[in-house]
Design a protein around this motif. Structure first.
Motif, PDB file in Angstrom:
ATOM      1  N   GLY A   6     -54.256  39.929  24.652  1.00  0.00           N
ATOM      2  CA  GLY A   6     -53.079  39.365  25.313  1.00  0.00           C
ATOM      3  C   GLY A   6     -53.166  39.394  26.824  1.00  0.00           C
ATOM      4  O   GLY A   6     -53.878  40.209  27.412  1.00  0.00           O
ATOM      5  N   GLU A   7     -52.432  38.484  27.434  1.00  0.00           N
ATOM      6  CA  GLU A   7     -52.317  38.402  28.891  1.00  0.00           C
ATOM      7  C   GLU A   7     -50.838  38.454  29.228  1.00  0.00           C
ATOM      8  O   GLU A   7     -50.045  37.686  28.688  1.00  0.00           O
ATOM      9  N   TYR A   8     -50.453  39.396  30.103  1.00  0.00           N
ATOM     10  CA  TYR A   8     -49.049  39.651  30.384  1.00  0.00           C
ATOM     11  C   TYR A   8     -48.794  39.717  31.883  1.00  0.00           C
ATOM     12  O   TYR A   8     -49.705  39.964  32.657  1.00  0.00           O
ATOM     13  N   GLN A   9     -47.534  39.544  32.234  1.00  0.00           N
ATOM     14  CA  GLN A   9     -47.114  39.755  33.613  1.00  0.00           C
ATOM     15  C   GLN A   9     -46.353  41.071  33.644  1.00  0.00           C
ATOM     16  O   GLN A   9     -45.351  41.247  32.935  1.00  0.00           O
ATOM     17  N   ASP A  10     -46.844  41.986  34.469  1.00  0.00           N
ATOM     18  CA  ASP A  10     -46.264  43.320  34.564  1.00  0.00           C
ATOM     19  C   ASP A  10     -44.780  43.248  34.892  1.00  0.00           C
ATOM     20  O   ASP A  10     -44.374  42.586  35.841  1.00  0.00           O
ATOM     21  N   GLY A  11     -43.979  43.896  34.069  1.00  0.00           N
ATOM     22  CA  GLY A  11     -42.537  43.924  34.291  1.00  0.00           C
ATOM     23  C   GLY A  11     -41.814  42.670  33.849  1.00  0.00           C
ATOM     24  O   GLY A  11     -40.591  42.606  33.915  1.00  0.00           O
ATOM     25  N   VAL A  12     -42.557  41.648  33.412  1.00  0.00           N
ATOM     26  CA  VAL A  12     -41.943  40.405  32.959  1.00  0.00           C
ATOM     27  C   VAL A  12     -41.971  40.335  31.442  1.00  0.00           C
ATOM     28  O   VAL A  12     -40.937  40.245  30.791  1.00  0.00           O
ATOM     29  N   ASN A  13     -43.179  40.385  30.872  1.00  0.00           N
ATOM     30  CA  ASN A  13     -43.273  40.345  29.414  1.00  0.00           C
ATOM     31  C   ASN A  13     -44.072  41.517  28.844  1.00  0.00           C
ATOM     32  O   ASN A  13     -44.527  41.470  27.706  1.00  0.00           O
ATOM     33  N   ILE A  14     -44.211  42.572  29.647  1.00  0.00           N
ATOM     34  CA  ILE A  14     -44.755  43.842  29.152  1.00  0.00           C
ATOM     35  C   ILE A  14     -44.235  44.959  30.065  1.00  0.00           C
ATOM     36  O   ILE A  14     -44.082  44.755  31.271  1.00  0.00           O
ATOM     37  N   THR A  15     -43.940  46.090  29.456  1.00  0.00           N
ATOM     38  CA  THR A  15     -43.440  47.236  30.220  1.00  0.00           C
ATOM     39  C   THR A  15     -44.517  48.309  30.293  1.00  0.00           C
ATOM     40  O   THR A  15     -45.483  48.307  29.508  1.00  0.00           O
ATOM     41  N   ALA A  16     -44.322  49.240  31.198  1.00  0.00           N
ATOM     42  CA  ALA A  16     -45.256  50.372  31.313  1.00  0.00           C
ATOM     43  C   ALA A  16     -45.293  51.153  30.006  1.00  0.00           C
ATOM     44  O   ALA A  16     -46.371  51.565  29.545  1.00  0.00           O
ATOM     45  N   ASP A  17     -44.145  51.343  29.371  1.00  0.00           N
ATOM     46  CA  ASP A  17     -44.112  52.074  28.098  1.00  0.00           C
ATOM     47  C   ASP A  17     -44.933  51.373  27.023  1.00  0.00           C
ATOM     48  O   ASP A  17     -45.615  52.021  26.230  1.00  0.00           O
ATOM     49  N   GLU A  18     -44.896  50.049  26.994  1.00  0.00           N
ATOM     50  CA  GLU A  18     -45.686  49.305  26.008  1.00  0.00           C
ATOM     51  C   GLU A  18     -47.180  49.465  26.274  1.00  0.00           C
ATOM     52  O   GLU A  18     -47.985  49.538  25.336  1.00  0.00           O
ATOM     53  N   ILE A  19     -47.554  49.531  27.537  1.00  0.00           N
ATOM     54  CA  ILE A  19     -48.965  49.729  27.875  1.00  0.00           C
ATOM     55  C   ILE A  19     -49.418  51.108  27.415  1.00  0.00           C
ATOM     56  O   ILE A  19     -50.478  51.255  26.791  1.00  0.00           O
ATOM     57  N   TYR A  20     -48.613  52.133  27.697  1.00  0.00           N
ATOM     58  CA  TYR A  20     -48.950  53.488  27.242  1.00  0.00           C
ATOM     59  C   TYR A  20     -49.009  53.557  25.719  1.00  0.00           C
ATOM     60  O   TYR A  20     -49.919  54.160  25.152  1.00  0.00           O
ATOM     61  N   ASP A  21     -48.021  52.954  25.054  1.00  0.00           N
ATOM     62  CA  ASP A  21     -48.007  52.949  23.589  1.00  0.00           C
ATOM     63  C   ASP A  21     -49.277  52.331  23.030  1.00  0.00           C
ATOM     64  O   ASP A  21     -49.842  52.829  22.049  1.00  0.00           O
ATOM     65  N   SER A  22     -49.728  51.254  23.623  1.00  0.00           N
ATOM     66  CA  SER A  22     -50.953  50.591  23.170  1.00  0.00           C
ATOM     67  C   SER A  22     -52.153  51.517  23.300  1.00  0.00           C
ATOM     68  O   SER A  22     -53.004  51.570  22.418  1.00  0.00           O
ATOM     69  N   TYR A  23     -52.198  52.264  24.387  1.00  0.00           N
ATOM     70  CA  TYR A  23     -53.311  53.210  24.560  1.00  0.00           C
ATOM     71  C   TYR A  23     -53.245  54.308  23.500  1.00  0.00           C
ATOM     72  O   TYR A  23     -54.244  54.615  22.853  1.00  0.00           O
ATOM     73  N   TYR A  24     -52.070  54.882  23.321  1.00  0.00           N
ATOM     74  CA  TYR A  24     -51.947  56.000  22.373  1.00  0.00           C
ATOM     75  C   TYR A  24     -52.173  55.561  20.925  1.00  0.00           C
ATOM     76  O   TYR A  24     -52.752  56.301  20.139  1.00  0.00           O
ATOM     77  N   LYS A  25     -51.750  54.352  20.572  1.00  0.00           N
ATOM     78  CA  LYS A  25     -51.916  53.864  19.203  1.00  0.00           C
ATOM     79  C   LYS A  25     -53.321  53.337  18.936  1.00  0.00           C
ATOM     80  O   LYS A  25     -53.898  53.572  17.881  1.00  0.00           O
TER      81      LYS A  25
END
Length: 173
Positions: A6-25
């Motif tokens: 995926g390609e996202y715009q920070d703070g627009v269609n992805i949050t910092a929490d979603e990025i961390y969740d992706s790493y942890y999962k």
């Protein structure tokens, strides 16, 4: 932000929490891509053609090619003024606040840019890394360094060089 496929715009269609969740999962680290010239052109078009002057603050050119891309796009519009912040996040914010004061005082864009650029070397930004887990996962520090820092609760301070925008390790807390 590039994450998986995926390609996202920070703070627009992805949050910092979603990025961390992706790493942890999934143990997927994000990467980033600079805004390209076409994206800048599309963004500036609306404002420039409406007659506004645009003062655009970029990440330090030592950190990203976005400033170069912005300058190329700005050549299309005489009322767009790119600023190499020599900084990131909070450091850019401080410069923007200075520009806002000058805008409120009715100063012309060229003078605002000149005065704000003269302030860049006075901005001193730094931040403390809570964990080296992500630096290790991204290959920026060894497993031994990450383990030692985590066991001893050592937290490095990352300092932004206010002449280039590059980051360096400062004190370790």
């Amino acid at each position: 932000v590039l994450l998986g496929k995926g390609e996202y715009q920070d703070g627009v269609n992805i949050t910092a929490d979603e990025i961390y969740d992706s790493y942890y999962k999934y143990h997927i680290l994000p990467t980033t891509a600079a805004i390209n010239v076409e994206e800048y052109l599309a963004y500036f078009k609306e404002w420039a053609e409406a007659g506004y002057s645009v003062i655009h603050f970029n990440l330090g050119s030592g950190l990203s090619s976005s400033y170069q891309n912005c300058c190329i796009a700005a050549q299309t519009y005489p009322n767009v003024y790119p600023v190499d912040s020599w900084n990131l996040s909070t450091g850019i914010g401080l410069l923007i606040l200075e520009a806002a004061d000058r805008i409120a005082a009715g100063m012309e864009p060229e003078r605002i840019v000149k005065e704000v650029c003269a302030l860049r070397s006075h901005v001193q930004a730094s931040f403390i890394i809570d964990t080296l887990e992500f630096l290790h996962a991204g290959g920026r520090c060894s497993a031994l360094a990450a383990l030692g820092a985590n066991l001893l609760h050592i937290k490095p301070c990352i300092e932004v060089d206010n002449t280039s925008g590059k980051m360096n390790v400062g004190k370790k807390y």
